[in-house]
Scaffold this active site. Sequence first.
Site, PDB file in Angstrom:
ATOM      1  N   GLY A  10       0.844  -1.206   0.000  1.00 32.02           N
ATOM      2  CA  GLY A  10       0.000   0.000   0.000  1.00 32.02           C
ATOM      3  C   GLY A  10       0.872   1.245   0.000  1.00 32.02           C
ATOM      4  O   GLY A  10       0.524   2.266   0.598  1.00 32.02           O
ATOM      5  N   GLY A  13      -0.477   4.744  -0.912  1.00 32.56           N
ATOM      6  CA  GLY A  13      -1.554   5.328  -0.104  1.00 32.56           C
ATOM      7  C   GLY A  13      -1.061   6.514   0.720  1.00 32.56           C
ATOM      8  O   GLY A  13       0.124   6.868   0.699  1.00 32.56           O
ATOM      9  N   GLN A  14      -1.992   7.119   1.461  1.00 33.08           N
ATOM     10  CA  GLN A  14      -1.683   8.344   2.206  1.00 33.08           C
ATOM     11  C   GLN A  14      -0.509   8.145   3.156  1.00 33.08           C
ATOM     12  O   GLN A  14       0.419   8.963   3.189  1.00 33.08           O
ATOM     13  CB  GLN A  14      -2.921   8.787   3.012  1.00 33.08           C
ATOM     14  CG  GLN A  14      -2.717  10.123   3.712  1.00 33.08           C
ATOM     15  CD  GLN A  14      -3.717  10.385   4.839  1.00 33.08           C
ATOM     16  OE1 GLN A  14      -4.441   9.483   5.277  1.00 33.08           O
ATOM     17  NE2 GLN A  14      -3.753  11.608   5.309  1.00 33.08           N
ATOM     18  N   ASP A  36       2.309  -1.930  -4.390  1.00 30.38           N
ATOM     19  CA  ASP A  36       0.959  -1.367  -4.447  1.00 30.38           C
ATOM     20  C   ASP A  36       0.224  -1.992  -5.623  1.00 30.38           C
ATOM     21  O   ASP A  36       0.849  -2.405  -6.605  1.00 30.38           O
ATOM     22  CB  ASP A  36       1.012   0.153  -4.621  1.00 30.38           C
ATOM     23  CG  ASP A  36      -0.279   0.818  -4.159  1.00 30.38           C
ATOM     24  OD1 ASP A  36      -0.280   1.403  -3.051  1.00 30.38           O
ATOM     25  OD2 ASP A  36      -1.290   0.751  -4.894  1.00 30.38           O
ATOM     26  N   ILE A  37      -1.104  -2.036  -5.516  1.00 29.27           N
ATOM     27  CA  ILE A  37      -1.894  -2.592  -6.620  1.00 29.27           C
ATOM     28  C   ILE A  37      -1.917  -1.630  -7.805  1.00 29.27           C
ATOM     29  O   ILE A  37      -2.057  -2.044  -8.947  1.00 29.27           O
ATOM     30  CB  ILE A  37      -3.326  -2.953  -6.141  1.00 29.27           C
ATOM     31  CG1 ILE A  37      -4.016  -3.858  -7.154  1.00 29.27           C
ATOM     32  CG2 ILE A  37      -4.155  -1.711  -5.825  1.00 29.27           C
ATOM     33  CD1 ILE A  37      -5.208  -4.602  -6.586  1.00 29.27           C
ATOM     34  N   ARG A  38      -1.768  -0.321  -7.511  1.00 34.88           N
ATOM     35  CA  ARG A  38      -1.711   0.656  -8.611  1.00 34.88           C
ATOM     36  C   ARG A  38      -0.303   0.668  -9.190  1.00 34.88           C
ATOM     37  O   ARG A  38       0.660   0.872  -8.457  1.00 34.88           O
ATOM     38  CB  ARG A  38      -2.092   2.056  -8.114  1.00 34.88           C
ATOM     39  CG  ARG A  38      -3.599   2.209  -7.925  1.00 34.88           C
ATOM     40  CD  ARG A  38      -3.940   3.354  -7.019  1.00 34.88           C
ATOM     41  NE  ARG A  38      -3.539   3.077  -5.637  1.00 34.88           N
ATOM     42  CZ  ARG A  38      -3.718   3.900  -4.617  1.00 34.88           C
ATOM     43  NH1 ARG A  38      -4.261   5.075  -4.812  1.00 34.88           N
ATOM     44  NH2 ARG A  38      -3.349   3.561  -3.394  1.00 34.88           N
ATOM     45  N   TYR A 141     -15.904  -0.725   7.682  1.00 34.77           N
ATOM     46  CA  TYR A 141     -14.460  -0.548   7.896  1.00 34.77           C
ATOM     47  C   TYR A 141     -14.097  -0.855   9.356  1.00 34.77           C
ATOM     48  O   TYR A 141     -13.128  -1.569   9.638  1.00 34.77           O
ATOM     49  CB  TYR A 141     -14.085   0.889   7.534  1.00 34.77           C
ATOM     50  CG  TYR A 141     -12.657   1.274   7.809  1.00 34.77           C
ATOM     51  CD1 TYR A 141     -11.604   0.660   7.143  1.00 34.77           C
ATOM     52  CD2 TYR A 141     -12.355   2.301   8.713  1.00 34.77           C
ATOM     53  CE1 TYR A 141     -10.288   1.044   7.380  1.00 34.77           C
ATOM     54  CE2 TYR A 141     -11.055   2.689   8.947  1.00 34.77           C
ATOM     55  CZ  TYR A 141     -10.023   2.058   8.283  1.00 34.77           C
ATOM     56  OH  TYR A 141      -8.735   2.445   8.515  1.00 34.77           O
ATOM     57  N   LYS A 145     -11.674  -3.688  11.020  1.00 32.30           N
ATOM     58  CA  LYS A 145     -10.527  -3.364  11.876  1.00 32.30           C
ATOM     59  C   LYS A 145     -10.602  -4.083  13.230  1.00 32.30           C
ATOM     60  O   LYS A 145      -9.568  -4.431  13.801  1.00 32.30           O
ATOM     61  CB  LYS A 145     -10.380  -1.846  12.046  1.00 32.30           C
ATOM     62  CG  LYS A 145      -9.794  -1.153  10.819  1.00 32.30           C
ATOM     63  CD  LYS A 145      -8.401  -1.689  10.463  1.00 32.30           C
ATOM     64  CE  LYS A 145      -7.746  -1.007   9.286  1.00 32.30           C
ATOM     65  NZ  LYS A 145      -6.516  -1.685   8.829  1.00 32.30           N
TER      66      LYS A 145
END
Length: 313
Positions: A10, A13-14, A36-38, A141, A145
Amino acid sequence: MSTERILVIGANGQIGKVLFPALQELWGKDNVTAADIRPVFDGEGIFEVLDATEPKAIYALLSRHKITQVYHLAAILSAKAEENPLSSWEINTRTLLNVLETGRECKVSKLFIPSSIAVFGPSAPRTKVPQNTFLDPSTAYGISKVATETWIAYYRRKYNLDVRSIRYPGVLGYQSMPGGGTTDYAVDIFYKAVKGEQYTCFLEKDTRLPMIYMNDAIRATLELMQASPENLSVDMAYNVASLSFTPEELGTAIRKYIPAFQITYVPDYRQTIAHSWPESIDDSVAQKDWGWQPKFGLDEVVRDMLEHLSNHS
Ligand code: SER
């Protein structure tokens, strides 16, 4: 300190975007892999495309890069997850179990898998929510978690796997954009402010939420990962506190530097999510176990955000 070989899942991500260079600094560029998947990566360093719903793909990366520590940051956040609760649950829990299981199989020495203030729901106290309390989240979500934390504790106890976790408050920083979260307003607002535009907030003006500046969030993560295992008394995820503010208070703090800045309030479904979360966190266990202390107060956050974003806008 012997050399570790790190994988950040990830990394686009942010938090991943900022944690990745921080880990490179700590362990050396050749020892940290971003995944990352992107497929597009704008960081500098080793990058691999990874779909973490595929256990074999994670296994291959762990083996190929001889990984000893994994930071698993990929997840669908609160607001986005409400659009499609079941597939978000599937993604969040499937990737979690894949990371835990491949980590165990490949004998990695440490894992970091974050949790969130979204684990809390209506039965938890709204202020100064303690480390141990009811966890009855009302979002998909949050449910994923709570499952994350429970599985972390399970792998810690059953397999002696060193998995560590923090219940991140809303994270705000200038380095990267959040996506799909309920606390994202606290970043978006600054982009409007520096452009001299007004901001339309999707939360009510008096919605107080726990927040943390990115620099503090990264430091908390690295400090927890470097803490001696015998000091860690929490098998699930640590409460970590820093700031707590409302959109109106953030607006007032910004107006100190940009007096003409205006906010209007048009709450949407994210208001219900925010309202199910506590306003503030009791992090005394994190303070005691690994010495956690935040550094950035609200005025410092606002000044730092405006300074960086004004220079780059
Ligand atoms: N910042 C997250 C969200 O808003 C909470 O962990 O979804």
